[in-house]
Design a protein around this motif. Structure first.
Motif, PDB file in Angstrom:
ATOM      1  N   MET A 155       0.936  -1.083   0.003  1.00 48.90           N
ATOM      2  CA  MET A 155      -0.012  -0.153   0.044  1.00 48.90           C
ATOM      3  C   MET A 155       0.902   1.299   0.109  1.00 48.90           C
ATOM      4  O   MET A 155       1.956   1.144   0.741  1.00 48.90           O
ATOM      5  CB  MET A 155      -0.710   0.027   1.313  1.00 48.90           C
ATOM      6  N   GLU A 156       0.437   2.179  -0.505  1.00 51.58           N
ATOM      7  CA  GLU A 156       0.966   3.522  -0.588  1.00 51.58           C
ATOM      8  C   GLU A 156       0.213   4.952  -0.745  1.00 51.58           C
ATOM      9  O   GLU A 156      -0.624   4.804  -0.745  1.00 51.58           O
ATOM     10  CB  GLU A 156       1.795   3.651  -2.303  1.00 51.58           C
ATOM     11  N   ILE A 169      -4.235   6.433   1.370  1.00 51.86           N
ATOM     12  CA  ILE A 169      -3.608   5.476   0.531  1.00 51.86           C
ATOM     13  C   ILE A 169      -4.240   5.812  -0.837  1.00 51.86           C
ATOM     14  O   ILE A 169      -5.495   6.163  -0.982  1.00 51.86           O
ATOM     15  CB  ILE A 169      -4.420   4.059   0.880  1.00 51.86           C
ATOM     16  N   VAL A 170      -3.319   5.803  -1.984  1.00 52.00           N
ATOM     17  CA  VAL A 170      -3.806   5.983  -3.412  1.00 52.00           C
ATOM     18  C   VAL A 170      -3.585   4.675  -4.094  1.00 52.00           C
ATOM     19  O   VAL A 170      -3.968   4.663  -5.155  1.00 52.00           O
ATOM     20  CB  VAL A 170      -2.943   7.146  -3.887  1.00 52.00           C
ATOM     21  N   PRO A 194      14.070  15.008   2.904  1.00 56.43           N
ATOM     22  CA  PRO A 194      14.186  14.660   1.486  1.00 56.43           C
ATOM     23  C   PRO A 194      15.095  13.336   1.418  1.00 56.43           C
ATOM     24  O   PRO A 194      14.763  12.502   0.505  1.00 56.43           O
ATOM     25  CB  PRO A 194      14.926  15.673   0.610  1.00 56.43           C
ATOM     26  N   ASP A 195      15.461  12.819   2.410  1.00 55.14           N
ATOM     27  CA  ASP A 195      16.146  11.708   2.398  1.00 55.14           C
ATOM     28  C   ASP A 195      15.537  10.342   2.779  1.00 55.14           C
ATOM     29  O   ASP A 195      15.844   9.288   2.698  1.00 55.14           O
ATOM     30  CB  ASP A 195      17.375  11.482   3.676  1.00 55.14           C
ATOM     31  N   TYR A 196      14.166  10.618   3.150  1.00 49.50           N
ATOM     32  CA  TYR A 196      13.416   9.445   3.588  1.00 49.50           C
ATOM     33  C   TYR A 196      12.843   8.936   2.219  1.00 49.50           C
ATOM     34  O   TYR A 196      12.772   9.637   1.117  1.00 49.50           O
ATOM     35  CB  TYR A 196      12.179  10.175   4.477  1.00 49.50           C
ATOM     36  N   PRO A 197      12.492   7.743   2.335  1.00 46.56           N
ATOM     37  CA  PRO A 197      12.091   6.988   1.185  1.00 46.56           C
ATOM     38  C   PRO A 197      10.623   7.156   0.920  1.00 46.56           C
ATOM     39  O   PRO A 197      10.118   6.036   0.854  1.00 46.56           O
ATOM     40  CB  PRO A 197      12.279   5.522   1.588  1.00 46.56           C
ATOM     41  N   TRP A 198      10.233   8.336   0.539  1.00 49.19           N
ATOM     42  CA  TRP A 198       8.841   8.696  -0.057  1.00 49.19           C
ATOM     43  C   TRP A 198       8.790   7.929  -1.273  1.00 49.19           C
ATOM     44  O   TRP A 198       9.448   8.124  -1.927  1.00 49.19           O
ATOM     45  CB  TRP A 198       8.677  10.062  -0.170  1.00 49.19           C
ATOM     46  N   PRO A 199       7.308   7.660  -1.723  1.00 57.36           N
ATOM     47  CA  PRO A 199       6.213   7.814  -0.801  1.00 57.36           C
ATOM     48  C   PRO A 199       6.145   6.635   0.484  1.00 57.36           C
ATOM     49  O   PRO A 199       6.744   5.702   0.235  1.00 57.36           O
ATOM     50  CB  PRO A 199       5.239   7.591  -1.783  1.00 57.36           C
ATOM     51  N   TYR A 200       5.511   6.925   1.575  1.00 61.81           N
ATOM     52  CA  TYR A 200       5.376   6.248   2.559  1.00 61.81           C
ATOM     53  C   TYR A 200       4.634   4.904   2.161  1.00 61.81           C
ATOM     54  O   TYR A 200       3.672   5.063   1.279  1.00 61.81           O
ATOM     55  CB  TYR A 200       4.383   6.778   3.725  1.00 61.81           C
ATOM     56  N   ALA A 201       5.280   3.641   2.301  1.00 60.15           N
ATOM     57  CA  ALA A 201       4.776   2.632   1.798  1.00 60.15           C
ATOM     58  C   ALA A 201       4.572   1.327   2.994  1.00 60.15           C
ATOM     59  O   ALA A 201       5.153   1.651   4.044  1.00 60.15           O
ATOM     60  CB  ALA A 201       5.215   2.026   0.614  1.00 60.15           C
ATOM     61  N   GLU A 202       3.630   0.513   2.972  1.00 60.83           N
ATOM     62  CA  GLU A 202       3.541  -0.443   3.974  1.00 60.83           C
ATOM     63  C   GLU A 202       3.015  -1.620   3.293  1.00 60.83           C
ATOM     64  O   GLU A 202       2.883  -1.800   1.830  1.00 60.83           O
ATOM     65  CB  GLU A 202       2.598   0.037   4.864  1.00 60.83           C
TER      66      GLU A 202
END
Ligand SMILES: Nc1nc2c(c(=O)[nH]1)N[C@H]1C(S)=C(S)[C@@H](COP(=O)(O)O)O[C@H]1N2
Ligand SMILES: [Mo]
Length: 362
Positions: A216-217, A287-288, A232-240
């Motif tokens: 899921m994103e 969630i998209v 900016p260093d975070y692994p966007w988009p948030y995913a699970e």
């Protein structure tokens, strides 16, 4: 000698001072000044400090839930598109179809076993890193537009599809569930979610037998979500992600509402996952996209700090990484982590073993 270099992402899920500690400090200062007879100055000073005053419940309900009156054409007939006055001004409002779901019937099978968390506390103290690493994301959600919204279901399924919120309102069976929630930071809450079982949604897409996981994103909109460019260093988009068995479990829920009303933006409007036997970071917000995969998907927290945040992330009182998980405190008891709030023993699977323990017998 060994140095430990603190990467910026060692701060999340914090060991550093909680926001509530500042609040109570501010409170003490205000009380002190009041005793000194200069309450007016105290108010002004608080303003200058810049934290503002306590929000009302209305301030925190950042997704409007009112049902605005239908517009009529100038000749007095109903608008052919059935729009409302406010929809014309602000297209971000929920539709009548979405609102028709409320109030959903409470499923009495699920009980908190504790007091319900005050609504204000659950709306005010949130984790949503796309906005902020502080708990007060409700102050930063103004530009976020959770309507209109489309969620895409793709990957290993026979009927990939895109659904909008009206499609979901029409196709899913909604109910209200009283669930416990446990964040890995050791705060917990008991809240009533309105929504439906994720299994219903996944079945629509007809997963193939090769589908073993569900990824899921979260929506990725830096222009509306100030926390994204701030880190900016975070692994966007948030995913699970979940295994397909976890995703199809009866407990696994997609919430569209909380406390009988639409989800406020900071709580993951318009759709967020709820897996009450897992740590809160699994409960992905806004969630998209939902993708059926053969391989275990990469997730946000597991990518950032794999040694701390496992893929499975079931609530486990024996766990000591990142810190002891054997007790928890309830949101709304204000004292918070450092304030000596009452702590409750944490239960394995957050007390939901009768539903999910069978998933983990090897
Ligand atoms: N997209 C996204 N989803 C997210 C988070 C986040 O930062 N971004 N935080 C998670 C964490 S750590 C928790 S505890 C819960 C908090 O849900 P609440 O703020 O509605 O209580 O949301 C989870 N879902
Ligand atoms: Mo969390």
């Amino acid at each position: 000698m060994q140095y430990f270099v603190r990467r910026p992402w060692d701060l999340p899920h914090r060991e550093i001072t909680e926001e509530s500690a500042y609040h109570s400090r501010k409170q003490h200062r205000r009380e002190f000044l009041q005793v000194m007879g200069i309450a007016g100055i105290a108010g002004a000073t608080t303003g200058l400090i810049g934290c503002g005053s306590e929000p009302t419940l209305e301030d925190l309900q950042t997704t409007p839930t009112g049902r605005p009156p239908k517009i009529s054409a100038s000749d007095g007939t109903a608008d052919p598109n059935n729009r409302t006055t406010q929809e014309l001004v602000d297209p971000g409002l929920p539709t009548e179809v979405e609102l028709a779901v409320y109030p959903a019937e409470r499923n009495d099978e699920f009980q908190y076993g504790r007091d319900e968390t005050p609504e204000k506390a659950a709306l005010q103290y949130t984790n949503f890193y796309e906005f902020s690493q502080e708990k007060s994301s409700w102050q930063l959600v103004r530009d976020f537009k959770p309507r209109p919204w489309t969620v895409e279901i793709d990957g290993l399924c026979d009927k990939p599809m895109q659904l909008d919120l009206d499609d979901i309102a029409k196709k899913m069976t909604f109910e209200e569930r009283a669930y416990r929630h446990r964040c890995v930071e050791t705060w917990a809450m008991c809240v009533p979610w309105t929504g439906f079982e994720l299994a219903q949604l996944i079945q629509l897409a007809e997963p193939k037998p090769s589908a073993k996981y569900v990824r899921m994103e979260t929506v990725n909109r830096p222009d509306e979500m100030p926390g994204i460019n701030a880190t900016p260093d975070y692994p966007w988009p948030y995913a699970e992600g979940l295994t397909i068995e976890e995703a199809m479990n009866k407990l696994t829920f997609i919430a569209t509402g909380i406390y009988g009303k639409l989800l406020p933006k900071q709580n993951g409007s318009p759709l967020r996952l709820v897996t009450p036997w897992k740590y809160g970071f699994k409960c992905i917000k806004s969630i998209v996209k939902i993708t059926l995969t053969a391989e275990q998907p990469k997730t946000f927290w597991n990518t950032l700090i794999p040694e701390r945040y496992g893929f499975t992330a079931n609530v486990d009182p024996q766990e000591t990484i990142p810190w002891p998980q054997n007790s928890e405190w309830m949101l709304g008891t204000n004292e918070g982590f450092f304030g000596g709030a009452k702590r409750y023993p944490t239960e394995k699977y957050n007390g939901y073993g009768e539903y999910v323990a069978k998933l983990y017998v090897s």
